[in-house]
Design a protein around this motif. Structure first.
Motif, PDB file in Angstrom:
ATOM      1  N   THR A  19      40.415  28.066  50.302  1.00 12.90           N
ATOM      2  CA  THR A  19      39.846  28.863  49.211  1.00 12.90           C
ATOM      3  C   THR A  19      40.877  29.082  48.116  1.00 12.90           C
ATOM      4  OG1 THR A  19      38.342  29.939  50.765  1.00 12.90           O
ATOM      5  CG2 THR A  19      38.698  31.043  48.644  1.00 12.90           C
ATOM      6  N   ALA A  20      42.108  29.389  48.504  1.00  9.19           N
ATOM      7  CA  ALA A  20      43.176  29.585  47.518  1.00  9.19           C
ATOM      8  C   ALA A  20      43.450  28.304  46.741  1.00  9.19           C
ATOM      9  CB  ALA A  20      44.445  30.074  48.208  1.00  9.19           C
ATOM     10  N   ALA A  21      43.364  27.160  47.405  1.00 12.00           N
ATOM     11  CA  ALA A  21      43.562  25.879  46.717  1.00 12.00           C
ATOM     12  C   ALA A  21      42.522  25.709  45.622  1.00 12.00           C
ATOM     13  CB  ALA A  21      43.497  24.723  47.711  1.00 12.00           C
ATOM     14  N   GLU A  22      41.288  26.138  45.893  1.00  9.82           N
ATOM     15  CA  GLU A  22      40.249  26.060  44.862  1.00  9.82           C
ATOM     16  C   GLU A  22      40.580  26.994  43.691  1.00  9.82           C
ATOM     17  OE1 GLU A  22      35.550  25.792  44.948  1.00  9.82           O
ATOM     18  OE2 GLU A  22      36.235  27.832  45.338  1.00  9.82           O
ATOM     19  N   ILE A  23      41.092  28.171  44.003  1.00 17.84           N
ATOM     20  CA  ILE A  23      41.494  29.110  42.949  1.00 17.84           C
ATOM     21  C   ILE A  23      42.556  28.464  42.062  1.00 17.84           C
ATOM     22  CG2 ILE A  23      42.735  31.280  42.517  1.00 17.84           C
ATOM     23  CD1 ILE A  23      41.394  32.341  45.127  1.00 17.84           C
ATOM     24  N   LEU A  24      43.498  27.788  42.693  1.00 13.61           N
ATOM     25  CA  LEU A  24      44.607  27.189  41.944  1.00 13.61           C
ATOM     26  C   LEU A  24      44.186  25.968  41.140  1.00 13.61           C
ATOM     27  CD1 LEU A  24      47.307  27.618  44.697  1.00 13.61           C
ATOM     28  CD2 LEU A  24      47.110  28.928  42.564  1.00 13.61           C
ATOM     29  N   ASP A  25      43.028  25.409  41.431  1.00  8.43           N
ATOM     30  CA  ASP A  25      42.512  24.277  40.666  1.00  8.43           C
ATOM     31  C   ASP A  25      41.828  24.696  39.372  1.00  8.43           C
ATOM     32  OD1 ASP A  25      43.451  22.353  42.393  1.00  8.43           O
ATOM     33  OD2 ASP A  25      41.551  22.124  43.463  1.00  8.43           O
ATOM     34  N   VAL A  26      41.543  25.982  39.228  1.00  4.78           N
ATOM     35  CA  VAL A  26      40.902  26.479  38.010  1.00  4.78           C
ATOM     36  C   VAL A  26      41.920  26.410  36.876  1.00  4.78           C
ATOM     37  CG1 VAL A  26      39.871  28.528  36.941  1.00  4.78           C
ATOM     38  CG2 VAL A  26      39.342  27.965  39.313  1.00  4.78           C
ATOM     39  N   PRO A  27      41.543  25.815  35.736  1.00  7.83           N
ATOM     40  CA  PRO A  27      42.530  25.626  34.665  1.00  7.83           C
ATOM     41  C   PRO A  27      43.097  26.927  34.074  1.00  7.83           C
ATOM     42  CG  PRO A  27      40.378  24.676  34.073  1.00  7.83           C
ATOM     43  CD  PRO A  27      40.247  25.265  35.424  1.00  7.83           C
ATOM     44  N   ALA A  28      42.268  27.950  33.970  1.00  4.80           N
ATOM     45  CA  ALA A  28      42.746  29.218  33.411  1.00  4.80           C
ATOM     46  C   ALA A  28      43.300  30.086  34.531  1.00  4.80           C
ATOM     47  CB  ALA A  28      41.609  29.948  32.706  1.00  4.80           C
ATOM     48  N   PRO A  29      44.443  30.740  34.314  1.00  6.99           N
ATOM     49  CA  PRO A  29      45.000  31.597  35.371  1.00  6.99           C
ATOM     50  C   PRO A  29      44.076  32.777  35.673  1.00  6.99           C
ATOM     51  CG  PRO A  29      46.266  31.820  33.337  1.00  6.99           C
ATOM     52  CD  PRO A  29      45.243  30.755  33.104  1.00  6.99           C
TER      53      PRO A  29
ATOM     54  N   GLU B  47      38.638  38.745  44.255  1.00  2.74           N
ATOM     55  CA  GLU B  47      37.197  38.469  44.291  1.00  2.74           C
ATOM     56  C   GLU B  47      36.914  37.077  44.849  1.00  2.74           C
ATOM     57  OE1 GLU B  47      35.537  39.333  40.434  1.00  2.74           O
ATOM     58  OE2 GLU B  47      36.305  41.386  40.516  1.00  2.74           O
ATOM     59  N   GLN B  48      37.710  36.101  44.446  1.00  5.77           N
ATOM     60  CA  GLN B  48      37.516  34.735  44.935  1.00  5.77           C
ATOM     61  C   GLN B  48      37.787  34.638  46.441  1.00  5.77           C
ATOM     62  OE1 GLN B  48      36.361  31.906  43.305  1.00  5.77           O
ATOM     63  NE2 GLN B  48      35.779  33.425  41.809  1.00  5.77           N
ATOM     64  N   LEU B  49      38.736  35.407  46.915  1.00  7.96           N
ATOM     65  CA  LEU B  49      39.072  35.396  48.345  1.00  7.96           C
ATOM     66  C   LEU B  49      38.159  36.290  49.185  1.00  7.96           C
ATOM     67  CD1 LEU B  49      42.973  35.612  48.145  1.00  7.96           C
ATOM     68  CD2 LEU B  49      41.620  33.618  48.830  1.00  7.96           C
ATOM     69  N   SER B  50      37.302  37.062  48.539  1.00  8.60           N
ATOM     70  CA  SER B  50      36.531  38.081  49.255  1.00  8.60           C
ATOM     71  C   SER B  50      35.580  37.512  50.309  1.00  8.60           C
ATOM     72  CB  SER B  50      35.747  38.958  48.270  1.00  8.60           C
ATOM     73  OG  SER B  50      34.734  38.193  47.634  1.00  8.60           O
ATOM     74  N   GLY B  51      35.260  36.249  50.256  1.00  7.43           N
ATOM     75  CA  GLY B  51      34.403  35.643  51.265  1.00  7.43           C
ATOM     76  C   GLY B  51      35.159  35.190  52.505  1.00  7.43           C
ATOM     77  N   ASN B  52      36.446  35.478  52.543  1.00  2.11           N
ATOM     78  CA  ASN B  52      37.272  35.111  53.691  1.00  2.11           C
ATOM     79  C   ASN B  52      37.830  36.390  54.304  1.00  2.11           C
ATOM     80  OD1 ASN B  52      37.381  32.777  51.689  1.00  2.11           O
ATOM     81  ND2 ASN B  52      38.187  31.847  53.527  1.00  2.11           N
TER      82      ASN B  52
END
Length: 164
Positions: A113-123, A131-136
């Protein structure tokens, strides 16, 4: 009907594979039982905890909610594959440095999940990362160290980008 099997072909961690599998076998169970991958975990079996998180066709999905035959022609990545490519080496180093894992049960899903967060172009700021990690779910760390590790990796990657 219960014993029905299907032959499926897909890419697993960059390698073409073909297997005959029970039609009702969940993807996470197939990866663990047939391919011997221990990263994706079976936990809640309802798609809410994130322990079974996989990357399928560049999207994160819950392996407990997919049947193995649904992976036909898909590009499937587990934590083992992402580790082998080195794609998340910096993220894993930050998790280690910040003690962002304790029992390890959630770690594979968190890292994918964190890898997906880091793939987003905007920080993302800390709240967006949370919020992005909240499903884990993580019952050990309290998430602070996990968010710290993702934020630190993001900052280092942003600094390493060539300026335009």
């Amino acid at each position: 009907m219960e014993d029905e099997e299907m032959e499926i072909a897909f890419r697993l961690n960059g390698q073409a594979v073909r297997r005959r599998v029970p039609a009702r076998l969940h993807a996470v169970d197939m990866l663990r039982e047939i391919f011997g991958l221990s990263g994706p975990r079976v936990a809640c079996e309802h798609g809410v905890c994130g322990a079974c998180t996989l990357r399928v066709d560049n999207e994160i999905v819950r392996g407990c909610l997919l049947l193995a035959p649904q992976l036909e022609d898909a590009d499937v990545w587990t934590i083992e594959g992402l580790t082998a490519t080195g794609e998340i080496a910096d993220l894993q180093a930050e998790f280690h440095a910040r003690n962002a894992m304790q029992c390890g049960w959630c770690t594979a899903g968190m890292l994918i999940t964190a890898a997906e967060i880091l793939d987003v172009p905007a920080p993302m700021d800390r709240q967006a990362i949370r919020e992005q990690l909240s499903g884990n779910y993580c019952r050990c760390t309290g998430y602070q160290a996990i968010v710290d590790a993702v934020e630190a990796t993001q900052a280092k990657r942003l600094m390493a980008r060539p300026s335009s």
